[in-house]
Scaffold this motif. Structure first.
Motif, PDB file in Angstrom:
ATOM      1  N   LEU A  68     -52.424   6.302 103.785  1.00 54.75           N
ATOM      2  CA  LEU A  68     -51.797   5.231 104.966  1.00 54.75           C
ATOM      3  C   LEU A  68     -52.641   3.988 104.737  1.00 54.75           C
ATOM      4  N   LEU A  69     -51.945   2.802 104.519  1.00 56.23           N
ATOM      5  CA  LEU A  69     -52.523   1.582 104.384  1.00 56.23           C
ATOM      6  C   LEU A  69     -52.665   0.721 105.551  1.00 56.23           C
ATOM      7  N   ASN A  70     -53.965   0.435 105.708  1.00 53.99           N
ATOM      8  CA  ASN A  70     -54.346  -0.431 107.072  1.00 53.99           C
ATOM      9  C   ASN A  70     -53.538  -0.051 108.205  1.00 53.99           C
ATOM     10  N   ASP A  71     -53.489   1.275 108.424  1.00 53.97           N
ATOM     11  CA  ASP A  71     -52.966   1.997 109.516  1.00 53.97           C
ATOM     12  C   ASP A  71     -51.560   1.525 109.815  1.00 53.97           C
ATOM     13  N   ARG A  72     -50.612   0.842 108.814  1.00 50.97           N
ATOM     14  CA  ARG A  72     -49.280   0.253 109.075  1.00 50.97           C
ATOM     15  C   ARG A  72     -48.251   0.653 108.151  1.00 50.97           C
ATOM     16  N   PHE A  73     -48.485   1.168 106.989  1.00 52.99           N
ATOM     17  CA  PHE A  73     -47.791   1.706 106.077  1.00 52.99           C
ATOM     18  C   PHE A  73     -48.092   3.188 105.254  1.00 52.99           C
ATOM     19  N   ARG A  74     -47.182   3.806 105.491  1.00 57.11           N
ATOM     20  CA  ARG A  74     -47.305   5.112 104.713  1.00 57.11           C
ATOM     21  C   ARG A  74     -46.747   4.793 103.135  1.00 57.11           C
ATOM     22  N   MET A  75     -47.954   4.891 102.273  1.00 60.58           N
ATOM     23  CA  MET A  75     -47.467   4.387 100.871  1.00 60.58           C
ATOM     24  C   MET A  75     -47.384   5.833 100.034  1.00 60.58           C
ATOM     25  N   THR A  76     -46.294   5.747  99.245  1.00 55.36           N
ATOM     26  CA  THR A  76     -46.224   7.062  98.155  1.00 55.36           C
ATOM     27  C   THR A  76     -46.005   6.338  96.940  1.00 55.36           C
ATOM     28  N   ILE A  77     -46.882   6.508  96.097  1.00 53.03           N
ATOM     29  CA  ILE A  77     -46.997   5.644  94.637  1.00 53.03           C
ATOM     30  C   ILE A  77     -46.742   7.005  93.658  1.00 53.03           C
ATOM     31  N   GLU A  78     -46.057   7.074  92.842  1.00 51.81           N
ATOM     32  CA  GLU A  78     -46.055   7.937  91.568  1.00 51.81           C
ATOM     33  C   GLU A  78     -46.132   7.050  90.336  1.00 51.81           C
ATOM     34  N   TYR A  79     -46.796   7.709  89.362  1.00 53.73           N
ATOM     35  CA  TYR A  79     -47.157   7.139  88.056  1.00 53.73           C
ATOM     36  C   TYR A  79     -46.453   8.109  87.179  1.00 53.73           C
ATOM     37  N   GLU A  80     -45.786   7.879  86.545  1.00 47.06           N
ATOM     38  CA  GLU A  80     -44.990   8.845  85.601  1.00 47.06           C
ATOM     39  C   GLU A  80     -45.344   8.400  84.003  1.00 47.06           C
ATOM     40  N   LEU A  81     -45.496   9.067  82.961  1.00 47.61           N
ATOM     41  CA  LEU A  81     -45.712   8.948  81.837  1.00 47.61           C
ATOM     42  C   LEU A  81     -44.799   9.784  80.952  1.00 47.61           C
ATOM     43  N   GLU A  82     -44.025   9.218  79.986  1.00 51.09           N
ATOM     44  CA  GLU A  82     -43.169  10.099  79.072  1.00 51.09           C
ATOM     45  C   GLU A  82     -43.419   9.504  77.571  1.00 51.09           C
ATOM     46  N   ASN A  83     -43.769  10.710  76.955  1.00 54.88           N
ATOM     47  CA  ASN A  83     -44.122  10.489  75.304  1.00 54.88           C
ATOM     48  C   ASN A  83     -42.633   9.901  74.819  1.00 54.88           C
ATOM     49  N   GLN A  84     -42.916   8.741  73.941  1.00 55.35           N
ATOM     50  CA  GLN A  84     -41.750   8.271  73.155  1.00 55.35           C
ATOM     51  C   GLN A  84     -41.804   8.587  71.822  1.00 55.35           C
ATOM     52  N   ASN A  85     -43.135   8.482  71.249  1.00 50.29           N
ATOM     53  CA  ASN A  85     -43.559   8.890  69.984  1.00 50.29           C
ATOM     54  C   ASN A  85     -45.169   8.997  69.946  1.00 50.29           C
ATOM     55  N   GLU A  86     -45.602   9.057  68.804  1.00 56.26           N
ATOM     56  CA  GLU A  86     -47.151   9.369  68.413  1.00 56.26           C
ATOM     57  C   GLU A  86     -47.693   8.258  68.977  1.00 56.26           C
ATOM     58  N   THR A  87     -47.099   6.984  69.149  1.00 58.86           N
ATOM     59  CA  THR A  87     -47.894   5.677  69.482  1.00 58.86           C
ATOM     60  C   THR A  87     -47.295   5.025  70.631  1.00 58.86           C
ATOM     61  N   SER A  88     -46.518   5.556  71.433  1.00 55.13           N
ATOM     62  CA  SER A  88     -45.860   4.787  72.438  1.00 55.13           C
ATOM     63  C   SER A  88     -45.545   5.907  73.658  1.00 55.13           C
ATOM     64  N   THR A  89     -45.712   5.166  74.803  1.00 59.36           N
ATOM     65  CA  THR A  89     -45.428   5.833  76.015  1.00 59.36           C
ATOM     66  C   THR A  89     -44.596   5.048  76.989  1.00 59.36           C
ATOM     67  N   LYS A  90     -43.685   5.671  77.643  1.00 62.49           N
ATOM     68  CA  LYS A  90     -42.855   4.973  78.759  1.00 62.49           C
ATOM     69  C   LYS A  90     -43.636   5.251  80.072  1.00 62.49           C
ATOM     70  N   PHE A  91     -44.098   4.236  80.695  1.00 62.91           N
ATOM     71  CA  PHE A  91     -44.864   4.139  82.164  1.00 62.91           C
ATOM     72  C   PHE A  91     -43.739   3.716  83.077  1.00 62.91           C
ATOM     73  N   ILE A  92     -43.720   4.680  83.970  1.00 63.84           N
ATOM     74  CA  ILE A  92     -42.684   4.506  85.009  1.00 63.84           C
ATOM     75  C   ILE A  92     -43.430   4.504  86.335  1.00 63.84           C
ATOM     76  N   TYR A  93     -43.369   3.359  87.236  1.00 67.39           N
ATOM     77  CA  TYR A  93     -44.003   3.178  88.406  1.00 67.39           C
ATOM     78  C   TYR A  93     -43.109   3.202  89.578  1.00 67.39           C
ATOM     79  N   THR A  94     -43.253   3.981  90.458  1.00 70.21           N
ATOM     80  CA  THR A  94     -42.558   4.238  91.729  1.00 70.21           C
ATOM     81  C   THR A  94     -43.565   3.922  93.026  1.00 70.21           C
TER      82      THR A  94
END
Length: 154
Positions: free
Chosen positions: A86-112
């Motif tokens: 709960l942010l500042n008693d005003r907003f319910r925040m739901t945050i997701e950090y997703e990481l998907e392996n692309q290959n040995e040297t790169s990662t897809k980062f998805i932020y929601t």
């Protein structure tokens, strides 16, 4: 309710990137510079349901939030961490950090991020929000992680 979803490719292996989101407070502070400290209040064996108090610098004030871990996956090619607070008693925040392996040297980062206001008036103000903050966060995250990774390789 306002939802933002962005993704970016980070030039670093998934296991290295994961440390910036879960487990290493020093690395977490590199991409979340306003985070001062974290303390586990309630630990669960499966991680989901764990409650963490996070101290956050907001201008000259220190604020504390209770984060609840809603989702957690730590697989070889996919990692996900979702928190709610709960942010500042005003907003319910739901945050997701997703990481998907692309290959040995790169990662897809998805932020929601889902911001749900506690009252209808705040919903109207959200209509005028834009993704500038999220865009800056994504760029900073990519830059900080890639720079740290290059420095460790050198």
């Amino acid at each position: 309710m306002k939802k933002w979803k962005k993704e970016i490719l980070i030039n670093a292996p998934i296991e290295y990137v994961w440390q910036f989101f879960y487990g290493d407070l020093h690395k977490k502070k590199m991409i979340f510079p306003k985070v001062i400290d974290e303390n586990i209040i309630k630990q669960t064996d499966q991680v989901v349901g764990t409650v963490i108090t996070q101290t956050y610098q907001n201008g000259s004030l220190n604020e504390q939030y209770e984060l609840t871990i809603k989702k957690y996956k730590n697989e070889q090619n996919y990692k996900s961490y979702q928190e709610s607070f709960l942010l500042n008693d005003r907003f319910r925040m739901t945050i997701e950090y997703e990481l998907e392996n692309q290959n040995e040297t790169s990662t897809k980062f998805i932020y929601t991020s889902i911001n749900k206001p506690k009252n209808i008036l705040l919903s109207i103000f959200q209509l005028f929000g834009n993704s500038d903050v999220v865009d800056r966060f994504m760029s900073r995250t990519k830059e900080k992680i890639e720079t740290a990774y290059k420095n460790e390789e050198a």
